[in-house]
Design a protein around this motif. Structure first.
Motif, PDB file in Angstrom:
ATOM      1  N   ARG A 207       0.849  -1.190   0.000  1.00 34.05           N
ATOM      2  CA  ARG A 207       0.000   0.000   0.000  1.00 34.05           C
ATOM      3  C   ARG A 207       0.884   1.239   0.000  1.00 34.05           C
ATOM      4  N   LYS A 208       0.537   2.182  -0.836  1.00 29.48           N
ATOM      5  CA  LYS A 208       1.307   3.417  -0.947  1.00 29.48           C
ATOM      6  C   LYS A 208       0.399   4.598  -0.651  1.00 29.48           C
ATOM      7  N   GLU A 209       0.921   5.548   0.132  1.00 30.44           N
ATOM      8  CA  GLU A 209       0.158   6.776   0.404  1.00 30.44           C
ATOM      9  C   GLU A 209       0.101   7.588  -0.883  1.00 30.44           C
ATOM     10  N   ILE A 210      -1.095   7.753  -1.431  1.00 25.92           N
ATOM     11  CA  ILE A 210      -1.236   8.406  -2.731  1.00 25.92           C
ATOM     12  C   ILE A 210      -1.338   9.917  -2.605  1.00 25.92           C
TER      13      ILE A 210
ATOM     14  N   SER B  74       1.994  24.329   2.785  1.00 28.83           N
ATOM     15  CA  SER B  74       0.899  24.664   1.856  1.00 28.83           C
ATOM     16  C   SER B  74       1.022  23.896   0.538  1.00 28.83           C
ATOM     17  N   SER B  75       1.150  22.581   0.641  1.00 29.06           N
ATOM     18  CA  SER B  75       1.316  21.780  -0.572  1.00 29.06           C
ATOM     19  C   SER B  75       0.506  20.494  -0.504  1.00 29.06           C
ATOM     20  N   LEU B  76       0.206  19.969  -1.676  1.00 28.96           N
ATOM     21  CA  LEU B  76      -0.479  18.689  -1.824  1.00 28.96           C
ATOM     22  C   LEU B  76       0.373  17.823  -2.738  1.00 28.96           C
ATOM     23  N   LYS B  77       0.699  16.610  -2.268  1.00 28.11           N
ATOM     24  CA  LYS B  77       1.500  15.687  -3.073  1.00 28.11           C
ATOM     25  C   LYS B  77       0.612  14.555  -3.584  1.00 28.11           C
ATOM     26  N   ILE B  78       0.706  14.282  -4.887  1.00 32.41           N
ATOM     27  CA  ILE B  78      -0.041  13.197  -5.508  1.00 32.41           C
ATOM     28  C   ILE B  78       0.956  12.220  -6.115  1.00 32.41           C
ATOM     29  N   TYR B  79       0.861  10.948  -5.732  1.00 32.68           N
ATOM     30  CA  TYR B  79       1.805   9.940  -6.212  1.00 32.68           C
ATOM     31  C   TYR B  79       1.481   9.569  -7.653  1.00 32.68           C
ATOM     32  N   LEU B  80       2.398   9.877  -8.575  1.00 35.02           N
ATOM     33  CA  LEU B  80       2.238   9.575  -9.994  1.00 35.02           C
ATOM     34  C   LEU B  80       3.550   9.019 -10.546  1.00 35.02           C
TER      35      LEU B  80
ATOM     36  N   GLU C  79       6.052  11.920 -16.748  1.00 35.29           N
ATOM     37  CA  GLU C  79       7.046  12.889 -17.191  1.00 35.29           C
ATOM     38  C   GLU C  79       6.392  14.276 -17.261  1.00 35.29           C
ATOM     39  N   LYS C  80       7.209  15.302 -17.052  1.00 34.88           N
ATOM     40  CA  LYS C  80       6.688  16.665 -17.010  1.00 34.88           C
ATOM     41  C   LYS C  80       5.943  17.027 -18.285  1.00 34.88           C
ATOM     42  N   ASP C  81       6.507  16.647 -19.448  1.00 35.37           N
ATOM     43  CA  ASP C  81       5.882  17.040 -20.707  1.00 35.37           C
ATOM     44  C   ASP C  81       4.618  16.232 -21.015  1.00 35.37           C
ATOM     45  N   GLU C  82       4.329  15.210 -20.201  1.00 33.37           N
ATOM     46  CA  GLU C  82       3.109  14.431 -20.385  1.00 33.37           C
ATOM     47  C   GLU C  82       1.975  14.910 -19.470  1.00 33.37           C
ATOM     48  N   MET C  83       2.278  15.876 -18.601  1.00 30.82           N
ATOM     49  CA  MET C  83       1.328  16.285 -17.567  1.00 30.82           C
ATOM     50  C   MET C  83       0.678  17.626 -17.886  1.00 30.82           C
TER      51      MET C  83
ATOM     52  N   PHE D 147       7.958  17.626  -9.799  1.00 28.96           N
ATOM     53  CA  PHE D 147       8.026  16.212  -9.447  1.00 28.96           C
ATOM     54  C   PHE D 147       9.153  15.985  -8.440  1.00 28.96           C
ATOM     55  N   GLU D 148       8.834  15.215  -7.405  1.00 32.51           N
ATOM     56  CA  GLU D 148       9.829  14.856  -6.399  1.00 32.51           C
ATOM     57  C   GLU D 148       9.604  13.414  -5.952  1.00 32.51           C
ATOM     58  N   GLU D 149      10.537  12.541  -6.305  1.00 33.34           N
ATOM     59  CA  GLU D 149      10.510  11.141  -5.877  1.00 33.34           C
ATOM     60  C   GLU D 149       9.176  10.470  -6.190  1.00 33.34           C
ATOM     61  N   GLY D 150       8.697  10.657  -7.411  1.00 36.67           N
ATOM     62  CA  GLY D 150       7.467  10.010  -7.850  1.00 36.67           C
ATOM     63  C   GLY D 150       6.200  10.763  -7.501  1.00 36.67           C
ATOM     64  N   TYR D 151       6.309  11.831  -6.723  1.00 37.07           N
ATOM     65  CA  TYR D 151       5.134  12.621  -6.331  1.00 37.07           C
ATOM     66  C   TYR D 151       5.087  13.933  -7.126  1.00 37.07           C
ATOM     67  N   LEU D 152       3.865  14.300  -7.530  1.00 38.33           N
ATOM     68  CA  LEU D 152       3.641  15.637  -8.078  1.00 38.33           C
ATOM     69  C   LEU D 152       3.340  16.553  -6.892  1.00 38.33           C
TER      70      LEU D 152
END
Length: 383
Positions: free
Chosen positions: A313-316, A324-330, A334-338, A374-379
């Motif tokens: 299980r991964k915290e998504i 003041s940030s929200l991290k979403i696991y993605l 890649e940056k150009d795909e987002m 992007f940081e370590e798989g998180y947006l």
């Protein structure tokens, strides 16, 4: 009850892996149902038994079925189908063309999802194993309830009030029949069912997805995209099954060039899915069908691991109020795909051709997006 959904590119062996897993869990004494949602059913072929729309006994503690979307449609449509049929035949008679028009895009996926909910709510089984269609169709199946539920929730109350107020006038002028209350009742029934379905599918104590792949570059690339899209929709992938691994003794002579390619593929899988449990399945020396072979394969795949458990299980979503940030696991995005935008009180996150709307946390509703990286798989989205 546990629900385990198998997905992956076409031809990687999802059906065999789902059937083998079902056999393994059933042998442990739990009541298991394995179900196919793929319109090109092959689950019955794996067991060498004819399967239908109702559960068929395979062995002690194990039943199987293949979804009949026409049958599920008839059960679900009710007054809605009758109204649309009346509407479509208003100017021109009935016929097979009308029946075809009544199969709207996505409804087959929705009926499959409703079957999952019905089985869960019946409480007759300990575990449901779902053999899904290839990746693209699976993603349609998994995202459809959320999208349609959102539309109905916003539009239905307004339309119902409007029909009651202006319906008789419109019907008199246009000669187009207005929907009766029972049509709206069916819509509300569907909305309630979709909300229950959505709540179930996002319950990570109950539902796990397992991605089946092979150690080939093209298949691994699709597995990575699939993995990212599933996390985009908040689903938990708890295992990777690597199928069709050639044993060393089979890689001599004509297949010798495949040794390096397979090693590269296995290394890429290990590096990219290092956190997720991985199970490796060698190419068998016989076709994977019949109950004894599937039972034996189930033992080989999982060894001492209990496949009925939530294996990972991964915290998504991570809300960081201090920064003041929200991290979403993605992972693998890649940056150009987002794409990222803010529409009212919602975030719209896009990955390739998939878009997902997230409600902005209440702590940040009065703020605008300042940036994202992007940081370590998180947006990491900053407000």
């Amino acid at each position: 009850m546990r629900i385990i959904i198998y997905t992956g590119k076409g031809g990687v062996g999802k059906t065999s892996m789902a059937a083998a897993t079902a056999c393994r869990i059933a042998e442990e004494g739990k009541k298991v149902l394995v179900m196919s949602t793929d319109q090109a059913h092959s689950l019955g072929d794996s067991f060498e038994m004819k399967l239908g729309k109702e559960p068929t006994r395979i062995m002690d503690n194990l039943d199987a079925l293949e979804i009949d979307t026409v049958y599920e449609s008839e059960k679900t449509w009710g007054n809605l189908k009758n109204y649309f049929k009346e509407f479509l035949t208003l100017k021109g008679g009935s016929g097979i063309e009308v029946e075809e028009l009544l199969v709207f895009p996505g409804l087959e996926e929705l009926f499959s999802m409703f079957k999952i909910l019905d089985i869960y709510e019946s409480g007759k089984y300990d575990t449901l194993i779902v053999d899904c269609a290839p990746t693209g169709e699976t993603l349609s199946l998994l995202k459809y309830p959320e999208r349609l539920s959102g539309i109905i929730e916003k539009v239905l109350p307004v339309k119902r009030k409007g029909i009651k107020k202006f319906g008789p006038i419109v019907e008199k002028v246009t000669k187009i029949p207005m929907p009766e209350d029972n049509v709206f009742d069916d819509f509300e029934y569907l909305m309630d069912k979709m909300q229950r379905l959505q709540s179930l599918m996002l319950n990570k104590d109950i539902v796990s997805l397992r991605v089946v792949t092979t150690p080939e570059k093209i298949v691994i690339s699709e597995a990575k995209r699939n993995f990212t899209c599933l996390y985009l929709y908040h689903y938990n992938v708890d295992a990777i099954i690597v199928n069709h691994i050639y044993p060393e003794e089979a890689m001599e002579g004509y297949f010798s060039k495949w040794i390096r390619l397979q090693e590269e593929g296995l290394r890429e899988i290990e590096e990219n899915f290092s956190e997720v449990p991985r199970f490796y399945v060698e190419l068998q020396n016989s076709e994977i069908r019949t109950l004894p072979i599937l039972c034996d394969l189930g033992s080989k795949i999982f060894g001492d691991t209990d496949p009925d458990e939530v294996l990972f299980r991964k915290e998504i979503y991570i809300l960081d109020k201090e920064n003041s940030s929200l991290k979403i696991y993605l992972p693998f995005a890649e940056k150009d795909e987002m794409n990222l935008s803010q529409v009212g009180g919602e975030l719209v996150v896009g990955f390739r051709n998939e878009n997902r709307r997230f409600p902005i946390p209440t702590d940040f509703t009065d703020r605008e997006i300042m940036g994202a990286k992007f940081e370590e798989g998180y947006l990491n989205i900053c407000f």
